[in-house]
Design a protein around this motif. Sequence first.
Motif, PDB file in Angstrom:
ATOM      1  N   ALA A  17       0.837  -1.200   0.000  1.00 47.95           N
ATOM      2  CA  ALA A  17       0.000   0.000   0.000  1.00 47.95           C
ATOM      3  C   ALA A  17       0.876   1.256   0.000  1.00 47.95           C
ATOM      4  O   ALA A  17       1.900   1.305   0.645  1.00 47.95           O
ATOM      5  N   LYS A  18       0.439   2.264  -0.741  1.00 50.85           N
ATOM      6  CA  LYS A  18       1.166   3.526  -0.808  1.00 50.85           C
ATOM      7  C   LYS A  18       0.827   4.336   0.423  1.00 50.85           C
ATOM      8  O   LYS A  18      -0.315   4.631   0.684  1.00 50.85           O
ATOM      9  N   ASP A  19       1.848   4.686   1.196  1.00 54.81           N
ATOM     10  CA  ASP A  19       1.594   5.396   2.441  1.00 54.81           C
ATOM     11  C   ASP A  19       2.380   6.681   2.567  1.00 54.81           C
ATOM     12  O   ASP A  19       2.455   7.264   3.628  1.00 54.81           O
ATOM     13  N   GLY A  20       2.990   7.144   1.506  1.00 52.04           N
ATOM     14  CA  GLY A  20       3.735   8.383   1.602  1.00 52.04           C
ATOM     15  C   GLY A  20       4.546   8.678   0.356  1.00 52.04           C
ATOM     16  O   GLY A  20       4.610   7.885  -0.571  1.00 52.04           O
ATOM     17  N   CYS A  21       5.154   9.827   0.399  1.00 52.80           N
ATOM     18  CA  CYS A  21       5.999  10.277  -0.694  1.00 52.80           C
ATOM     19  C   CYS A  21       7.432   9.871  -0.376  1.00 52.80           C
ATOM     20  O   CYS A  21       7.996  10.305   0.607  1.00 52.80           O
ATOM     21  N   HIS A  22       7.992   9.027  -1.192  1.00 55.18           N
ATOM     22  CA  HIS A  22       9.361   8.563  -0.983  1.00 55.18           C
ATOM     23  C   HIS A  22      10.245   9.178  -2.059  1.00 55.18           C
ATOM     24  O   HIS A  22      10.336   8.661  -3.176  1.00 55.18           O
ATOM     25  N   VAL A  23      10.901  10.278  -1.705  1.00 59.26           N
ATOM     26  CA  VAL A  23      11.717  11.016  -2.663  1.00 59.26           C
ATOM     27  C   VAL A  23      12.845  10.150  -3.204  1.00 59.26           C
ATOM     28  O   VAL A  23      13.284  10.323  -4.334  1.00 59.26           O
ATOM     29  N   ASN A  40      12.978  11.525 -18.312  1.00 62.07           N
ATOM     30  CA  ASN A  40      12.022  12.613 -18.148  1.00 62.07           C
ATOM     31  C   ASN A  40      10.604  12.083 -18.039  1.00 62.07           C
ATOM     32  O   ASN A  40       9.831  12.510 -17.170  1.00 62.07           O
ATOM     33  N   LEU A  41      10.244  11.147 -18.900  1.00 58.73           N
ATOM     34  CA  LEU A  41       8.893  10.579 -18.869  1.00 58.73           C
ATOM     35  C   LEU A  41       8.617   9.859 -17.552  1.00 58.73           C
ATOM     36  O   LEU A  41       7.535   9.985 -16.974  1.00 58.73           O
ATOM     37  N   LYS A  42       9.602   9.118 -17.071  1.00 60.28           N
ATOM     38  CA  LYS A  42       9.416   8.388 -15.817  1.00 60.28           C
ATOM     39  C   LYS A  42       9.337   9.343 -14.625  1.00 60.28           C
ATOM     40  O   LYS A  42       8.548   9.126 -13.702  1.00 60.28           O
ATOM     41  N   MET A  43      10.131  10.401 -14.641  1.00 60.03           N
ATOM     42  CA  MET A  43      10.069  11.387 -13.551  1.00 60.03           C
ATOM     43  C   MET A  43       8.726  12.117 -13.548  1.00 60.03           C
ATOM     44  O   MET A  43       8.138  12.344 -12.492  1.00 60.03           O
ATOM     45  N   ASN A  50       2.540  10.389  -7.468  1.00 60.71           N
ATOM     46  CA  ASN A  50       2.834  10.533  -6.048  1.00 60.71           C
ATOM     47  C   ASN A  50       2.524  11.900  -5.474  1.00 60.71           C
ATOM     48  O   ASN A  50       2.700  12.120  -4.274  1.00 60.71           O
ATOM     49  N   ALA A  51       2.061  12.823  -6.293  1.00 57.75           N
ATOM     50  CA  ALA A  51       1.783  14.186  -5.838  1.00 57.75           C
ATOM     51  C   ALA A  51       0.863  14.262  -4.611  1.00 57.75           C
ATOM     52  O   ALA A  51       1.129  15.039  -3.705  1.00 57.75           O
ATOM     53  N   PRO A  52      -0.194  13.458  -4.524  1.00 58.98           N
ATOM     54  CA  PRO A  52      -1.079  13.576  -3.359  1.00 58.98           C
ATOM     55  C   PRO A  52      -0.415  13.195  -2.031  1.00 58.98           C
ATOM     56  O   PRO A  52      -0.904  13.557  -0.971  1.00 58.98           O
ATOM     57  N   TYR A  53       0.689  12.487  -2.089  1.00 62.18           N
ATOM     58  CA  TYR A  53       1.333  12.003  -0.872  1.00 62.18           C
ATOM     59  C   TYR A  53       2.501  12.868  -0.422  1.00 62.18           C
ATOM     60  O   TYR A  53       3.021  12.683   0.672  1.00 62.18           O
ATOM     61  N   CYS A  54       2.937  13.812  -1.242  1.00 59.16           N
ATOM     62  CA  CYS A  54       4.135  14.599  -0.942  1.00 59.16           C
ATOM     63  C   CYS A  54       3.803  15.861  -0.160  1.00 59.16           C
ATOM     64  O   CYS A  54       2.771  16.493  -0.370  1.00 59.16           O
ATOM     65  N   LYS A  55       4.718  16.218   0.737  1.00 60.72           N
ATOM     66  CA  LYS A  55       4.617  17.459   1.515  1.00 60.72           C
ATOM     67  C   LYS A  55       5.476  18.524   0.844  1.00 60.72           C
ATOM     68  O   LYS A  55       6.286  18.221  -0.032  1.00 60.72           O
ATOM     69  N   GLN A  56       5.328  19.757   1.310  1.00 55.75           N
ATOM     70  CA  GLN A  56       6.126  20.833   0.742  1.00 55.75           C
ATOM     71  C   GLN A  56       7.617  20.581   0.937  1.00 55.75           C
ATOM     72  O   GLN A  56       8.417  20.877   0.052  1.00 55.75           O
ATOM     73  N   SER A  57       7.989  20.023   2.059  1.00 54.72           N
ATOM     74  CA  SER A  57       9.413  19.757   2.306  1.00 54.72           C
ATOM     75  C   SER A  57       9.968  18.745   1.305  1.00 54.72           C
ATOM     76  O   SER A  57      11.144  18.837   0.904  1.00 54.72           O
ATOM     77  N   ASP A  58       9.141  17.801   0.858  1.00 53.56           N
ATOM     78  CA  ASP A  58       9.574  16.853  -0.171  1.00 53.56           C
ATOM     79  C   ASP A  58       9.840  17.578  -1.488  1.00 53.56           C
ATOM     80  O   ASP A  58      10.826  17.292  -2.176  1.00 53.56           O
ATOM     81  N   TYR A  59       8.963  18.507  -1.820  1.00 51.11           N
ATOM     82  CA  TYR A  59       9.133  19.262  -3.059  1.00 51.11           C
ATOM     83  C   TYR A  59      10.356  20.182  -2.998  1.00 51.11           C
ATOM     84  O   TYR A  59      11.012  20.405  -4.014  1.00 51.11           O
ATOM     85  N   VAL A  60      10.665  20.706  -1.828  1.00 53.53           N
ATOM     86  CA  VAL A  60      11.866  21.539  -1.684  1.00 53.53           C
ATOM     87  C   VAL A  60      13.113  20.703  -1.964  1.00 53.53           C
ATOM     88  O   VAL A  60      14.026  21.136  -2.670  1.00 53.53           O
ATOM     89  N   VAL A  61      13.139  19.487  -1.442  1.00 53.10           N
ATOM     90  CA  VAL A  61      14.270  18.587  -1.702  1.00 53.10           C
ATOM     91  C   VAL A  61      14.378  18.298  -3.194  1.00 53.10           C
ATOM     92  O   VAL A  61      15.471  18.332  -3.770  1.00 53.10           O
ATOM     93  N   MET A  62      13.242  18.030  -3.831  1.00 52.92           N
ATOM     94  CA  MET A  62      13.255  17.748  -5.269  1.00 52.92           C
ATOM     95  C   MET A  62      13.753  18.961  -6.061  1.00 52.92           C
ATOM     96  O   MET A  62      14.588  18.830  -6.952  1.00 52.92           O
ATOM     97  N   TRP A  63      13.232  20.138  -5.713  1.00 54.06           N
ATOM     98  CA  TRP A  63      13.606  21.355  -6.434  1.00 54.06           C
ATOM     99  C   TRP A  63      15.104  21.637  -6.292  1.00 54.06           C
ATOM    100  O   TRP A  63      15.767  21.988  -7.266  1.00 54.06           O
ATOM    101  N   ASN A  64      15.635  21.464  -5.102  1.00 53.26           N
ATOM    102  CA  ASN A  64      17.041  21.769  -4.861  1.00 53.26           C
ATOM    103  C   ASN A  64      17.988  20.789  -5.535  1.00 53.26           C
ATOM    104  O   ASN A  64      19.162  21.104  -5.714  1.00 53.26           O
ATOM    105  N   ASN A  65      17.501  19.608  -5.915  1.00 47.53           N
ATOM    106  CA  ASN A  65      18.369  18.588  -6.500  1.00 47.53           C
ATOM    107  C   ASN A  65      17.999  18.189  -7.922  1.00 47.53           C
ATOM    108  O   ASN A  65      18.655  17.322  -8.503  1.00 47.53           O
ATOM    109  N   ILE A  66      16.976  18.803  -8.492  1.00 44.37           N
ATOM    110  CA  ILE A  66      16.470  18.347  -9.784  1.00 44.37           C
ATOM    111  C   ILE A  66      17.508  18.444 -10.906  1.00 44.37           C
ATOM    112  O   ILE A  66      17.577  17.579 -11.770  1.00 44.37           O
ATOM    113  N   SER A  67      18.354  19.458 -10.878  1.00 43.83           N
ATOM    114  CA  SER A  67      19.341  19.588 -11.958  1.00 43.83           C
ATOM    115  C   SER A  67      20.339  18.434 -11.934  1.00 43.83           C
ATOM    116  O   SER A  67      20.768  17.954 -12.982  1.00 43.83           O
TER     117      SER A  67
END
Length: 93
Positions: A17-23, A40-43, A50-67
Amino acid sequence: MKWLILLFVLVIAGAVAKDGCHVREFYGIGYTVHNPTERNLKMMAWLKMNAPYCKQSDYVVMWNNISEWAGASDNVLLRQEIIHGYKNAEGKK
């Protein structure tokens, strides 16, 4: 015997079962898929799924490392999904 089978099925269902956002799954795509178009397609698919399970802090980690994680597959649409997810996650803890 029926109870044992039922218990086994419930344990298996709980394990997958999906229980969270796993970066780590997201950056795992970056390190395992070498074709930029496929990466790119897979990302993008991972973000949409997984968007419904992610918090803002997860997105900050993604944004800071996406390049680094996306490399040559980094583009405006991928960054747009991260920004959109961040705004939608507002208020999640």
